[in-house]
Design an enzyme around this catalytic site. Structure first.
Site, short mmCIF file in Angstrom:
data_model
loop_
_atom_site.label_atom_id
_atom_site.label_comp_id
_atom_site.label_asym_id
_atom_site.label_seq_id
_atom_site.Cartn_x
_atom_site.Cartn_y
_atom_site.Cartn_z
N HIS A 203 0.70 -1.36 0.02
CA HIS A 203 -0.01 -0.31 0.13
C HIS A 203 0.42 1.21 -0.07
CE1 HIS A 203 0.57 -0.83 4.11
NE2 HIS A 203 -0.07 -1.39 4.49
N ASP B 186 -6.50 -4.60 -0.07
CA ASP B 186 -5.92 -3.84 1.33
C ASP B 186 -7.56 -4.09 1.99
OD1 ASP B 186 -4.96 -3.40 4.03
OD2 ASP B 186 -3.71 -1.57 3.72
ZN LIG Z 1 -0.67 -2.20 5.91
#
Ligand SMILES: [Zn+2]
Length: 455
Positions: A237, A323
């Protein structure tokens, strides 16, 4: 229909790993791809069931390198069953499960338990093992045992491996197994109670902001250690311009470093924290916030967003990973400072990513590449392409179908998305896992006219 012969006919087949982008038919048998034809067949071979994909894009099933399934331990937020159903609805046929469960996936036994329970799930689950025992950052988990059990990498995600020496050892051990370390990039001593991106939005809302340095400094350290050890590093991320620069230099130098970016860091900025779908309240108007925008790393500035979009396009960032982080309502129905980090992403990922295509920032074939062939390269598995003999994991896309995000209709057990009520253009019409239909939008809409999916 696993053992049956099936042909998906008349779709635009995009298989980036093979350089395919043409009208073609896909033949499958016993859950494996038999052939992608050079052009649509005028006559189908005998014994095949025909699924009409006219007007749709047919591509390999999406692969998510970064999913939080909450199972075991927080089954009120998500289970293997609900999370993989959400994956199927989002076009994902393979998801990599992060180990911040309760207990953490830090033994072969816990990993084998997850694998056993995901056998008949709606998506293939590949576990990620913890780097350290209990994810506590003190001593290394039994990495050989975890690899033996089937882990595809190691991460303490949610928490960084802060200790430099331990991170170096972890890279060396994982490197010996040919697996990456996926280190949650956050220098904790630089965060100090911050809950969102530093900048004008944080100032106006009176919330503590965190500088991008907290992420970039950890990426810089991890790249340094990857260089020193020659081991595999996968940076999760990425959200900040400087982080992208560190990864870019590592790649230029030929290091075994890969990186991912989330749909929200590609499409949203910190102005979304106001809860007005990206709009900024007028001067003098009372500014409020939406806790569903709280995520770690936080939503950043437009300049950072454009930096990660550009890096994705140029290949500095290899992969889009969701995520997906489901949370119960109670974890978000509170002050921003007290809200849990995370966005529920699997079911909205493709629709929101299509805005990048509509804005001319990335082509549809490249978007598909970043969701299929690219993550398969990180996994080093025979996935993410429609090659002969490979698993018949396919996603059928309707890039022009419009729909409004309604979290009440999520297959996920949680509803935490800042996209509620947002109209998206681009929808997953159907998903096949090992040749079996695990999602078909027509069945859910109960309206055959609503979408020209399978017939
Ligand atoms: Zn993370």
């Amino acid at each position: 229909m696993n053992s049956q012969r099936v042909v998906i006919s008349g779709g635009r087949v995009i298989d980036p790993a093979q350089g395919v982008d043409r009208l073609a038919d896909v033949l499958m048998e016993r859950g494996r791809v038999v052939e992608v034809t050079p052009s649509p067949l005028s006559k189908f071979p005998e014994g095949y069931r025909i699924l009409d994909a006219t007007g749709l894009v047919v591509c390999p099933g999406f692969i998510d390198l970064h999913t939080h399934l909450r199972d075991p331990g927080e089954e009120h937020k998500e289970t293997i069953a609900s999370g993989t159903r959400a994956a199927a609805r989002g076009g994902f046929t393979t998801i990599c499960a992060m180990p911040n469960t309760e207990p953490a996936m830090d033994t072969g036994e816990t990993v084998l338990d997850v694998l056993r329970r995901s056998q008949s799930a709606s998506a293939r689950v590949l576990p990620i093992g913890a780097v350290t025992v209990g994810r506590r950052g003190r001593s290394l988990a039994p990495m050989e045992e975890l690899a033996e059990a089937g882990c595809i990498g190691f991460s303490d995600d949610g928490d960084p491996v802060s200790d430099d020496g331990l991170m170096q050892q972890a890279l060396e051990r994982a490197g010996g197994l040919g697996l990456p370390i996926i280190n949650h990039a956050e220098t904790r001593s630089m965060v100090r109670g911050a809950v969102m991106n530093q900048g004008p939005v944080a100032t106006r809302l009176g919330l503590q902001g965190v500088s991008r340095d907290a992420e970039s400094k950890m990426i810089a350290r991890d790249v340094y250690l990857a260089r020193k050890t020659g081991a595999r590093l996968h940076a999760p991320h990425l959200s900040a311009r400087e982080s992208v620069e560190h990864v870019g230099r590592a790649k230029d130098d030929g290091l075994d470093v890969t990186a991912e970016v989330t749909p929200h860091h590609l499409t949203l900025t910190d102005t979304w924290v106001y809860g007005l779908h990206g709009k900024v309240p007028e001067p003098g108007q009372r500014a409020v916030y939406d806790t569903n925008t709280r995520v770690n790393p936080p939503l950043r500035s437009e300049a950072d967003r454009m930096a990660v979009v550009e890096a994705l396009r140029d290949g500095v960032i290899d992969v889009i990973a969701t995520d997906h982080a489901p949370h119960a309502s109670a974890d978000k129905a509170c002050r921003y400072e007290d809200a849990a980090n995370g966005i529920n992403n699997l079911e909205t990922a493709f629709g929101s990513l299509c805005s990048l295509v509509q804005d001319g920032l990335i082509s549809l074939p490249l978007l598909v590449e970043r969701l299929t062939a690219a993550p398969a390269r990180v996994l080093r598995r025979e996935l993410g392409s429609l090659r002969r003999g490979w698993p018949a994991d396919l996603t059928l896309l309707d890039p022009n179908a419009e729909w409004v995000v309604d979290p009440l209709h999520f297959a996920s057990l949680s509803r935490n998305t800042p996209l509620a009520g947002v109209r998206l253009r681009g929808r997953v019409a159907a998903t096949l896992l090992n040749g079996r239909i695990v999602h078909d939008v027509r069945r859910e809409l109960k309206s055959p006219q609503a979408c020209r999916a399978l017939s």
